[in-house]
Design an enzyme around this catalytic site. Structure first.
Site, mmCIF file in Angstrom:
data_model
loop_
_atom_site.group_PDB
_atom_site.id
_atom_site.type_symbol
_atom_site.label_atom_id
_atom_site.label_comp_id
_atom_site.label_asym_id
_atom_site.label_seq_id
_atom_site.Cartn_x
_atom_site.Cartn_y
_atom_site.Cartn_z
ATOM 1 N N ASN A 103 -18.587 9.233 3.067
ATOM 2 C CA ASN A 103 -17.944 8.000 3.543
ATOM 3 C C ASN A 103 -18.148 6.843 2.555
ATOM 4 O O ASN A 103 -17.224 6.107 2.235
ATOM 5 C CB ASN A 103 -18.500 7.602 4.917
ATOM 6 C CG ASN A 103 -18.244 8.675 5.960
ATOM 7 O OD1 ASN A 103 -17.519 9.633 5.694
ATOM 8 N ND2 ASN A 103 -18.848 8.529 7.125
ATOM 9 N N THR A 128 23.286 -21.933 -4.999
ATOM 10 C CA THR A 128 22.671 -21.847 -3.670
ATOM 11 C C THR A 128 23.730 -21.192 -2.797
ATOM 12 O O THR A 128 24.933 -21.423 -3.016
ATOM 13 C CB THR A 128 22.286 -23.225 -3.105
ATOM 14 O OG1 THR A 128 23.476 -24.001 -2.933
ATOM 15 C CG2 THR A 128 21.327 -23.991 -4.009
ATOM 16 N N HIS A 129 23.317 -20.386 -1.864
ATOM 17 C CA HIS A 129 24.258 -19.604 -1.035
ATOM 18 C C HIS A 129 25.202 -18.768 -1.907
ATOM 19 O O HIS A 129 26.320 -18.476 -1.489
ATOM 20 C CB HIS A 129 25.089 -20.510 -0.116
ATOM 21 C CG HIS A 129 24.274 -21.524 0.625
ATOM 22 N ND1 HIS A 129 23.721 -21.274 1.863
ATOM 23 C CD2 HIS A 129 23.904 -22.780 0.289
ATOM 24 C CE1 HIS A 129 23.047 -22.341 2.257
ATOM 25 N NE2 HIS A 129 23.132 -23.271 1.316
ATOM 26 N N SER A 170 29.097 7.204 -15.295
ATOM 27 C CA SER A 170 29.543 7.908 -14.092
ATOM 28 C C SER A 170 30.021 9.291 -14.500
ATOM 29 O O SER A 170 30.576 9.474 -15.586
ATOM 30 C CB SER A 170 30.682 7.112 -13.451
ATOM 31 O OG SER A 170 31.554 7.983 -12.755
ATOM 32 N N LYS A 213 32.630 3.565 -16.680
ATOM 33 C CA LYS A 213 31.514 2.930 -15.987
ATOM 34 C C LYS A 213 30.256 2.795 -16.845
ATOM 35 O O LYS A 213 29.956 3.655 -17.672
ATOM 36 C CB LYS A 213 31.145 3.728 -14.718
ATOM 37 C CG LYS A 213 32.170 3.681 -13.616
ATOM 38 C CD LYS A 213 32.471 2.289 -13.086
ATOM 39 C CE LYS A 213 31.407 1.731 -12.190
ATOM 40 N NZ LYS A 213 31.205 2.452 -10.956
ATOM 41 N N GLU A 250 18.989 -0.990 -9.937
ATOM 42 C CA GLU A 250 19.247 -0.524 -8.568
ATOM 43 C C GLU A 250 18.074 0.312 -8.058
ATOM 44 O O GLU A 250 17.651 0.191 -6.901
ATOM 45 C CB GLU A 250 20.542 0.290 -8.525
ATOM 46 C CG GLU A 250 21.776 -0.574 -8.750
ATOM 47 C CD GLU A 250 23.029 0.246 -8.973
ATOM 48 O OE1 GLU A 250 24.028 -0.026 -8.337
ATOM 49 O OE2 GLU A 250 23.004 1.169 -9.814
ATOM 50 N N TYR A 272 -16.446 4.937 10.031
ATOM 51 C CA TYR A 272 -15.505 5.825 9.357
ATOM 52 C C TYR A 272 -14.805 6.739 10.356
ATOM 53 O O TYR A 272 -15.405 7.255 11.297
ATOM 54 C CB TYR A 272 -16.234 6.681 8.304
ATOM 55 C CG TYR A 272 -15.281 7.644 7.602
ATOM 56 C CD1 TYR A 272 -14.548 7.236 6.506
ATOM 57 C CD2 TYR A 272 -15.078 8.939 8.081
ATOM 58 C CE1 TYR A 272 -13.634 8.095 5.892
ATOM 59 C CE2 TYR A 272 -14.184 9.805 7.481
ATOM 60 C CZ TYR A 272 -13.460 9.373 6.390
ATOM 61 O OH TYR A 272 -12.558 10.215 5.782
ATOM 62 N N GLN A 305 -8.507 8.929 5.477
ATOM 63 C CA GLN A 305 -8.058 9.757 4.352
ATOM 64 C C GLN A 305 -6.583 9.483 4.037
ATOM 65 O O GLN A 305 -6.123 9.760 2.929
ATOM 66 C CB GLN A 305 -8.277 11.236 4.694
ATOM 67 C CG GLN A 305 -7.872 12.178 3.588
ATOM 68 C CD GLN A 305 -8.366 13.584 3.848
ATOM 69 O OE1 GLN A 305 -9.574 13.827 3.910
ATOM 70 N NE2 GLN A 305 -7.454 14.524 4.035
ATOM 71 N N LYS A 313 -4.828 6.957 0.856
ATOM 72 C CA LYS A 313 -4.709 7.103 -0.601
ATOM 73 C C LYS A 313 -3.296 7.255 -1.124
ATOM 74 O O LYS A 313 -2.911 6.606 -2.104
ATOM 75 C CB LYS A 313 -5.551 8.296 -1.059
ATOM 76 C CG LYS A 313 -7.024 8.006 -0.958
ATOM 77 C CD LYS A 313 -7.856 9.225 -1.198
ATOM 78 C CE LYS A 313 -9.175 9.062 -0.488
ATOM 79 N NZ LYS A 313 -9.051 9.010 1.002
HETATM 80 N N1 ARG Z 1 -11.556 13.075 2.100
HETATM 81 C C1 ARG Z 1 -12.214 12.089 2.879
HETATM 82 C C2 ARG Z 1 -11.443 10.778 2.806
HETATM 83 O O1 ARG Z 1 -10.599 10.652 1.991
HETATM 84 C C3 ARG Z 1 -13.595 11.867 2.354
HETATM 85 C C4 ARG Z 1 -14.561 11.410 3.347
HETATM 86 C C5 ARG Z 1 -14.816 12.485 4.347
HETATM 87 N N2 ARG Z 1 -15.834 12.119 5.244
HETATM 88 C C6 ARG Z 1 -15.983 12.754 6.371
HETATM 89 N N3 ARG Z 1 -16.953 12.373 7.117
HETATM 90 N N4 ARG Z 1 -15.191 13.690 6.759
HETATM 91 O O2 ARG Z 1 -11.650 9.865 3.571
#
Ligand code: ARG
Length: 466
Positions: A108, A153-154, A275, A281, A288, A315, A320, A323
């Protein structure tokens, strides 16, 4: 491999293993995890869990892993996550000694540490991208210091501005984005290491030494908070989303400005596509796509906010899910800013088309009304009078330059030759000499100041640990 199991009688279902595994994306934390583990080995040596020989054997093994990690297929493994992967790899190198590395440590605190290190370096990368974009905007302003744009503007022609003033408006937005990233950086720059699973480590680690080892500016004040805190990731996602919003506004302007209808600028071949059907084109696909990717960046911010909503302390495995949205946004923002800088570097302005649009429109109407106001006419009446002149122009298909002074004086006898100069958009620019206005002198000073401000940013983003 797993870092747990003693308490279980049966193994997890294969479906659950796949469902919960994160190695395929958290492998991007590899370097951060190794740095964190090296700092942790130092701390273990300090409290007597590792001998000096063991500590340096572990460090050597980690260094070897870092140099091997670029080899193809290095991360093809079925470990639960990057932390497990790193410990297994360590074991393959130093044998049972690897079993000591997790003494008094929890994943954690480990993942919180790794993620902060990763976000810090992503922030620095984004800041540097922004600096080159700001440099590109200034370079274009310097190449075309006199180009005149009918400001809108607008999306209706409003008042003339220097194109350099317009470019500096985006400079300001990206400047604020840089500052927002800096604030995010400072809040990310706090070490969780030593916080354990939630209660603080059971070993008397010197948390300040661990933080210094990893280049963190300070240590967290509360173990429960820091293992569950992802505010720094939200801060980054917010700063990145606002950056993308600004970039998408510039993209939208230039998509319009480069149409046949506007014709104010031409995008370079480097960033346009053709195109498959229509041979004529030349489409602004780069801009875009940038506009489209902005939606994804904002979505990623929403995504993490929803993940965090209502999470009980401390935690939870939900975390998880923090990420992928951050990785994706970091990639998108960095590439998008790079693309935008390329668009700016390769654009060709059509200053004559801009100036014609300004001269054919009534962008000087306000300047004319202000001349009357300076001559003592109330602004309300002046506004009415000039409105009448514009109406008559529209009815008779006249452009501002088609008027003679005598004709104008039929609307307002107070008008003199100054009215004729005011009708030329370029002349009217000089009226806007207030700080932050578009008078050529003010814009020149702003451009110079912006250059100096930009240099001061690089001093920050190129220093420090990342
Ligand atoms: N892969 C977990 C995460 O990204 C790591 C931490 C896991 N901890 C646990 N107590 N299961 O958060």
């Amino acid at each position: 491999m797993k870092l747990w199991g003693g308490r279980f009688e049966a193994g997890p279902a294969e479906l659950f293993e796949r469902y919960s595994g994160s190695l395929q994306f958290d492998k991007r934390l590899f370097e951060a995890d190794v740095s964190g583990s090296k700092a942790f080995a130092n701390a273990l040596a300090q409290v007597g869990i590792l001998t000096e020989d063991e500590r340096s054997a572990i460090h050597e093994a980690f260094d070897a892993m870092l140099s091997e990690s670029g080899s193809p297929g290095y991360f093809d493994a079925d470990d639960e996550d990057i932390h497990t992967f790193v410990i297994r790899k360590l074991g393959e190198s130093v044998g049972s000694l690897a079993e000591k590395i997790h003494t008094g440590r929890s994943r954690n605190e480990q993942v919180a540490t790794d993620f902060r290190l990763w976000v810090k370096s992503a922030i620095r990368d984004t800041q540097r991208q922004l600096e080159s974009l700001m440099g590109s905007l200034l370079a274009l302003a310097e190449r075309e210091p006199d180009a005149l744009l009918p400001g809108y503007t607008h999306l209706r022609r409003a008042q003339a501005v220097l194109f350099a003033h317009y470019l500096l408006a985006y400079f300001e937005m990206f400047w604020r984005d840089w500052q927002r990233l800096q604030q995010a950086y400072e809040r990310t720059d706090v070490s969780p290491l030593g916080s354990g699973a939630l209660a603080g480590s059971g070993f008397p680690f010197d948390r300040h030494a661990m933080a210094a080892d990893l280049g963190f500016a300070s240590v967290s004040r509360n173990s429960l908070d820091v293992v569950a805190d992802r505010d720094f990731a939200l801060d980054f996602l917010y700063a990145a989303s606002v950056t993308m919003l600004h970039a998408s506004r510039l993209a939208e302007d230039w998509i319009l400005y480069s149409t046949e209808e506007f014709g104010f600028l031409e995008m370079g071949d480097e960033v346009t596509s053709g195109s498959s059907l229509m041979p004529q084109k030349r489409n602004p696909d780069a801009l875009e796509l940038l506009r489209g990717k902005t939606g994804r960046a904002c979505g990623n911010l929403q995504s993490l906010m929803m993940t965090l909503k209502g999470l009980p302390l401390a935690y939870n495995r939900d975390l998880q899910e923090d990420k992928e949205c951050v990785f994706e946004t970091a990639d998108q923002v960095s590439e998008s800013i790079g693309i935008l800088a390329l668009c700016v570097d390769t654009a060709r302005l059509r200053p004559e088309a801009m100036e014609r649009a300004a001269e054919d429109g009534w962008v000087s109407a306000t300047a004319l009304a202000e001349i009357l106001a300076r001559a003592g006419v109330s602004f309300h009446r002046a506004h009415q009078i000039v409105g009448g002149i514009v109406l008559s122009s529209v009815k008779h298909g006249k452009r501002p330059r088609d008027w003679t002074l005598d004709e104008l004086r039929e609307f307002a006898p107070e008008l003199d030759e100054r009215a004729m100069t005011a009708l030329a958009p370029r002349q009217a620019l000089g009226n806007h000499a207030v700080v932050g206005g578009t008078a050529p002198g003010a814009v020149g000073a702003a451009r110079q100041a912006a250059k100096e401000r930009l240099e001061s940013l690089a001093e920050v983003s190129r220093s420090g640990a990342d």
